[in-house]
Design an enzyme around this catalytic site. Structure first.
Site, PDB file in Angstrom:
ATOM      1  N   GLU A   1     -15.761   0.060  10.238  1.00 39.12           N
ATOM      2  CA  GLU A   1     -15.293   1.281   9.368  1.00 39.12           C
ATOM      3  C   GLU A   1     -16.272   2.227   8.553  1.00 39.12           C
ATOM      4  OE1 GLU A   1     -11.566   1.564   6.647  1.00 39.12           O
ATOM      5  OE2 GLU A   1     -13.256   0.264   5.782  1.00 39.12           O
TER       6      GLU A   1
ATOM      7  N   GLU B   1      -5.370   7.420   1.674  1.00 37.54           N
ATOM      8  CA  GLU B   1      -4.164   6.525   0.898  1.00 37.54           C
ATOM      9  C   GLU B   1      -4.468   6.492  -0.630  1.00 37.54           C
ATOM     10  OE1 GLU B   1      -4.152   2.917   3.700  1.00 37.54           O
ATOM     11  OE2 GLU B   1      -2.646   4.701   4.428  1.00 37.54           O
TER      12      GLU B   1
ATOM     13  N   TRP C   1       0.925  -1.322   0.036  1.00 31.34           N
ATOM     14  CA  TRP C   1      -0.050  -0.048   0.110  1.00 31.34           C
ATOM     15  C   TRP C   1       0.851   1.260   0.010  1.00 31.34           C
ATOM     16  CZ3 TRP C   1      -5.245   0.199   2.945  1.00 31.34           C
ATOM     17  CH2 TRP C   1      -6.097  -0.869   2.588  1.00 31.34           C
TER      18      TRP C   1
ATOM     19  N   ASP D   1      -3.267  10.962   0.050  1.00 36.75           N
ATOM     20  CA  ASP D   1      -4.177  11.713   0.945  1.00 36.75           C
ATOM     21  C   ASP D   1      -4.272  10.938   2.082  1.00 36.75           C
ATOM     22  OD1 ASP D   1      -6.206   9.936   0.191  1.00 36.75           O
ATOM     23  OD2 ASP D   1      -7.282  11.458  -0.931  1.00 36.75           O
TER      24      ASP D   1
HETATM   25  C1  BGC Z   1      -8.266   4.416   5.183  1.00 34.96           C
HETATM   26  C2  BGC Z   1      -7.352   5.253   5.983  1.00 34.96           C
HETATM   27  C3  BGC Z   1      -6.884   4.556   7.288  1.00 34.96           C
HETATM   28  C4  BGC Z   1      -6.726   2.999   7.041  1.00 34.96           C
HETATM   29  C5  BGC Z   1      -6.426   2.138   8.489  1.00 34.96           C
HETATM   30  C6  BGC Z   1      -7.749   3.037   4.889  1.00 34.96           C
HETATM   31  O1  BGC Z   1      -8.712   2.378   4.318  1.00 34.96           O
HETATM   32  O2  BGC Z   1      -8.347   5.083   3.941  1.00 34.96           O
HETATM   33  O3  BGC Z   1      -7.688   6.570   6.236  1.00 34.96           O
HETATM   34  O4  BGC Z   1      -6.032   5.215   8.197  1.00 34.96           O
HETATM   35  O5  BGC Z   1      -7.669   2.541   6.094  1.00 34.96           O
HETATM   36  O6  BGC Z   1      -7.772   2.587   8.959  1.00 34.96           O
END
Ligand code: BGC
Length: 364
Positions: A314, A164, A109, A161
């Protein structure tokens, strides 16, 4: 709030504090999610907001363990690369996430993301304020120096950003995180160059990140992203007018859903559902704007999303979720995180803002 509403809130506050405690490794690392394999790492971004929530709820030692974990990981990273970096290259910048033991995570990633370390510097200053001890600033003199030097040089560069994504642009919320972090480091350590860089970023944001009275997601890209709420709380960029923040928050509400707020229109990640942590963020902004009824509605909506064991996911289905993109992600990566520590953290922040009380959990 009714008695049963207060009891439900107290119960979820307890579950959230337990989730943060259970998600902390002996190293101090905070796992992003225990039930979603790609998130079995410690993100500096997520972890700092978790540590901030821990500090707000009086768990200062747990918060300090996280800050120490990151400081050590930065030191190890510096040593591992043999770096005495002058901050001029992005490959010399520490990664966005670490394994629970503090190694660089090799998971493919993107890693060049500047927001998390600005956030970490801010978190450190909140830790000092909330715990009443500024000793970590002295203890971390070396990694802080290194980070400041890097951020002072690298902030104008494109980077991934906070979601990611889009590594080709300069992002408004990222700039706000860096500016706030450098302001904090500048005043805590009397580092003039940090304060100067922070002021330069503030001016840049006011001049380049506002279009038609609203903030833009990235420089040169006129669209709304829920991370722009961060410029209301907790990373206000001073020269940006209050009216611009208000207009932006209203656009988030009308374009990204209320109370279940999604990241941005057209988000493909798991179909772009509604994120409890962003709803908590919107609620936090409502409290600071004196709109506590809306903030309570956000809190209640988040409570409805909790699983039977009190896990906060999430993301959940939302008005914008694209079912085909969702299925495609599930097919490739399994179901999205059922318990995200960052969701719990932001719920705790909002609950604290609203003066809610924990249930039965004893402070460890
Ligand atoms: C999100 C990030 C986050 C990460 C871990 C990603 O999918 O876009 O903002 O820091 O997951 O939670």
């Amino acid at each position: 709030m009714t008695d049963s509403g207060a009891a439900a809130t107290g119960w979820l506050i307890d579950r959230s504090l337990e989730a943060l405690a259970a998600g902390q490794h002996p190293s101090g690392a905070l796992i992003a999610s225990p039930d979603f394999r790609p998130y079995h790492f410690c993100w500096v971004r997520d972890g700092t907001f978790c540590a901030y929530a821990l500090d707000r709820w009086g768990r200062h030692q747990a918060a300090a363990r996280f800050y120490r974990f990151v400081a050590k990981a930065i030191n190890d990273f510096m040593r591992g690369q043999g770096l005495e970096s002058d901050g001029s290259t992005n490959s010399a910048f520490p990664p966005t996430r670490f394994t629970m033991e503090g190694q660089v995570a090799d998971d493919g990633w993107p890693n060049f993301q500047l927001d998390g370390y600005g956030t970490w510097l801010w978190g450190l200053s909140e830790h000092a304020r909330l715990s009443g001890s500024s000793r970590l600033w002295d203890e971390f003199a070396q990694p802080i120096e290194f980070l400041c030097r890097q951020l002072e040089h690298l902030w104008p560069l494109p980077c991934f950003d906070c979601w990611e994504e889009d590594g080709e642009r300069v992002h408004t919320s990222t700039l706000a995180c860096i500016a706030t972090g450098l302001h904090c480091a500048g005043s805590a350590t009397n580092r003039l160059s940090a304060s100067r860089a922070a002021e330069a970023i503030d001016t840049f944001v006011a001049e380049h990140a506002v279009l038609d009275g609203r903030l833009v997601k990235s420089i040169g890209r006129r669209s709304i992203d829920a991370s722009l709420l961060w410029l209301s709380m907790p990373f206000p960029v001073a020269p940006v007018e209050e009216a611009v923040r208000v207009e932006t928050a209203e656009a988030v509400r009308s374009e990204l859903g209320y109370p279940g707020i999604s990241r941005y229109q057209g988000d493909r990640y798991y179909g772009g559902g509604s994120w409890p942590l962003l709803t908590a963020w919107y609620g936090w902004c409502c409290v600071s704007a004196g709109q506590s009824d809306d903030a309570r509605q956000c809190l209640a909506w988040i409570e409805e999303q909790a699983g039977p064991d009190g896990s906060l996911p999430e993301q959940v289905d939302g008005i914008h979720r694209d079912p085909f993109a969702y299925q495609e992600w599930v097919r490739q990566g399994g179901r999205p995180a059922r318990q995200l520590l960052w969701s719990h953290a932001m719920y705790l922040v909002l609950a604290d803002e609203l003066g809610c009380h924990a249930g039965q959990a004893a402070v460890p």
